[in-house]
Design a protein around this motif. Sequence first.
Motif, short mmCIF file in Angstrom:
data_model
loop_
_atom_site.label_atom_id
_atom_site.label_comp_id
_atom_site.label_asym_id
_atom_site.label_seq_id
_atom_site.Cartn_x
_atom_site.Cartn_y
_atom_site.Cartn_z
N PHE A 203 0.81 -1.22 0.00
CA PHE A 203 0.00 0.00 0.00
C PHE A 203 0.84 1.28 0.00
O PHE A 203 0.34 2.34 -0.37
CB PHE A 203 -0.99 -0.04 1.16
CG PHE A 203 -2.04 -1.10 0.98
CD1 PHE A 203 -2.91 -1.06 -0.10
CD2 PHE A 203 -2.14 -2.18 1.85
CE1 PHE A 203 -3.85 -2.05 -0.31
CE2 PHE A 203 -3.08 -3.18 1.66
CZ PHE A 203 -3.94 -3.11 0.57
N LEU A 204 2.10 1.17 0.37
CA LEU A 204 3.00 2.31 0.18
C LEU A 204 3.17 2.58 -1.32
O LEU A 204 3.15 3.74 -1.77
CB LEU A 204 4.36 2.04 0.82
CG LEU A 204 4.46 2.23 2.34
CD1 LEU A 204 5.81 1.74 2.84
CD2 LEU A 204 4.24 3.69 2.73
N ILE A 209 1.85 5.69 -6.32
CA ILE A 209 1.32 5.73 -7.69
C ILE A 209 0.11 6.65 -7.77
O ILE A 209 -0.03 7.45 -8.72
CB ILE A 209 0.97 4.31 -8.17
CG1 ILE A 209 2.25 3.47 -8.29
CG2 ILE A 209 0.23 4.36 -9.51
CD1 ILE A 209 1.99 1.99 -8.54
N THR A 210 -0.77 6.55 -6.77
CA THR A 210 -1.97 7.39 -6.75
C THR A 210 -1.61 8.86 -6.55
O THR A 210 -2.21 9.75 -7.17
CB THR A 210 -2.92 6.91 -5.64
OG1 THR A 210 -3.15 5.51 -5.77
CG2 THR A 210 -4.27 7.64 -5.71
N ALA A 211 -0.62 9.11 -5.70
CA ALA A 211 -0.17 10.49 -5.48
C ALA A 211 0.40 11.08 -6.78
O ALA A 211 0.16 12.26 -7.10
CB ALA A 211 0.87 10.54 -4.38
N LEU A 224 7.61 6.47 -1.46
CA LEU A 224 8.60 5.63 -2.16
C LEU A 224 9.90 5.52 -1.36
O LEU A 224 10.50 4.44 -1.31
CB LEU A 224 8.88 6.23 -3.54
CG LEU A 224 7.72 6.11 -4.55
CD1 LEU A 224 7.97 7.01 -5.75
CD2 LEU A 224 7.52 4.66 -4.98
N ASN A 225 10.32 6.60 -0.75
CA ASN A 225 11.55 6.55 0.06
C ASN A 225 11.37 5.66 1.28
O ASN A 225 12.29 4.93 1.67
CB ASN A 225 11.96 7.96 0.48
CG ASN A 225 12.58 8.74 -0.66
OD1 ASN A 225 13.27 8.16 -1.51
ND2 ASN A 225 12.36 10.05 -0.71
N GLY A 245 11.59 8.31 -10.16
CA GLY A 245 11.99 9.18 -11.26
C GLY A 245 10.83 10.04 -11.74
O GLY A 245 11.01 11.25 -11.99
N ARG A 246 9.66 9.44 -11.83
CA ARG A 246 8.48 10.20 -12.26
C ARG A 246 8.11 11.27 -11.25
O ARG A 246 7.77 12.41 -11.61
CB ARG A 246 7.29 9.25 -12.46
CG ARG A 246 7.44 8.29 -13.63
CD ARG A 246 6.18 7.46 -13.77
NE ARG A 246 6.38 6.36 -14.73
CZ ARG A 246 5.45 5.45 -15.00
NH1 ARG A 246 4.27 5.51 -14.38
NH2 ARG A 246 5.69 4.49 -15.88
N ALA A 247 8.15 10.88 -9.97
CA ALA A 247 7.78 11.84 -8.91
C ALA A 247 8.78 12.99 -8.86
O ALA A 247 8.38 14.15 -8.68
CB ALA A 247 7.73 11.13 -7.56
#
Length: 251
Positions: A203-204, A209-211, A224-225, A245-247
């Motif tokens: 769920f992390l 992904i949702t964020a 992610l971290n 990378g996307r974030a």
Amino acid sequence: MATYKKKGQKSKRENIEEKSTTAGVFNTLDKSANKTEAWVAKNQRYIFVLIGIVAVVILGYLGYERFIQGPNEAEASNEMAQAQMHFGEALEAPAAEKDSLFQLSLQGSGGAYGFVQIAEEYSGTDAANLAHYYAGMAYLNIGKYQEAIAQLDEFSSDDEILAPLAKGAIGDAFMQLNQTEQALTYYEKAASMRSNSFTTPKFLLKSAITAIELGQGETAKKHLNKLKEEYPDSPQADKVPVYLGRATAMK
């Protein structure tokens, strides 16, 4: 003829005072006892009623546990067997057969209750609570997302795995309804409810992904971290570099 007082011998006056003091104490005690007796006599009807109520409550609770709750639990658990069987079959079945089997688990078959009826008929039992979980998951699998949310919202558990799975499933239902912000809220709840290597990294990652989908790069990086640092051996950790990378690229 002179008189004298032997060592330790009290004078008549002292004896009289002592007797007077003792008598006073006993008189006070007698008065208090009389007042208590009078109050009891005056209020004995209410006292007996109160004692009766307490006794009824205690006996009622014991009777409920033994003669109602206990049999209900056993009966509900027996009813659940058929519905659980259909649910298990649905998970293993080919895609074309899944929906019908999930429907059988929800509505029942062969005279046996399904999860929905078990939850209603045996409300308050552990089996009914678990039926809410199964029903929610079944509805989620057949695409009835509002019904899934309603059932899963009724489920409560301290279980290390089921509790976060139920919260995360509500997030999945909101995602399917395109209510992304609500989905993120439930994914984050599911990720923070417990700390284990199965549900927490799962769920992390979903939270991250949702964020990203919501344009919340910093929130995604935070999840992610945490996933990378605390659960580096989880399958989800392998996907961290891509989404990180996307974030990071987001403004």
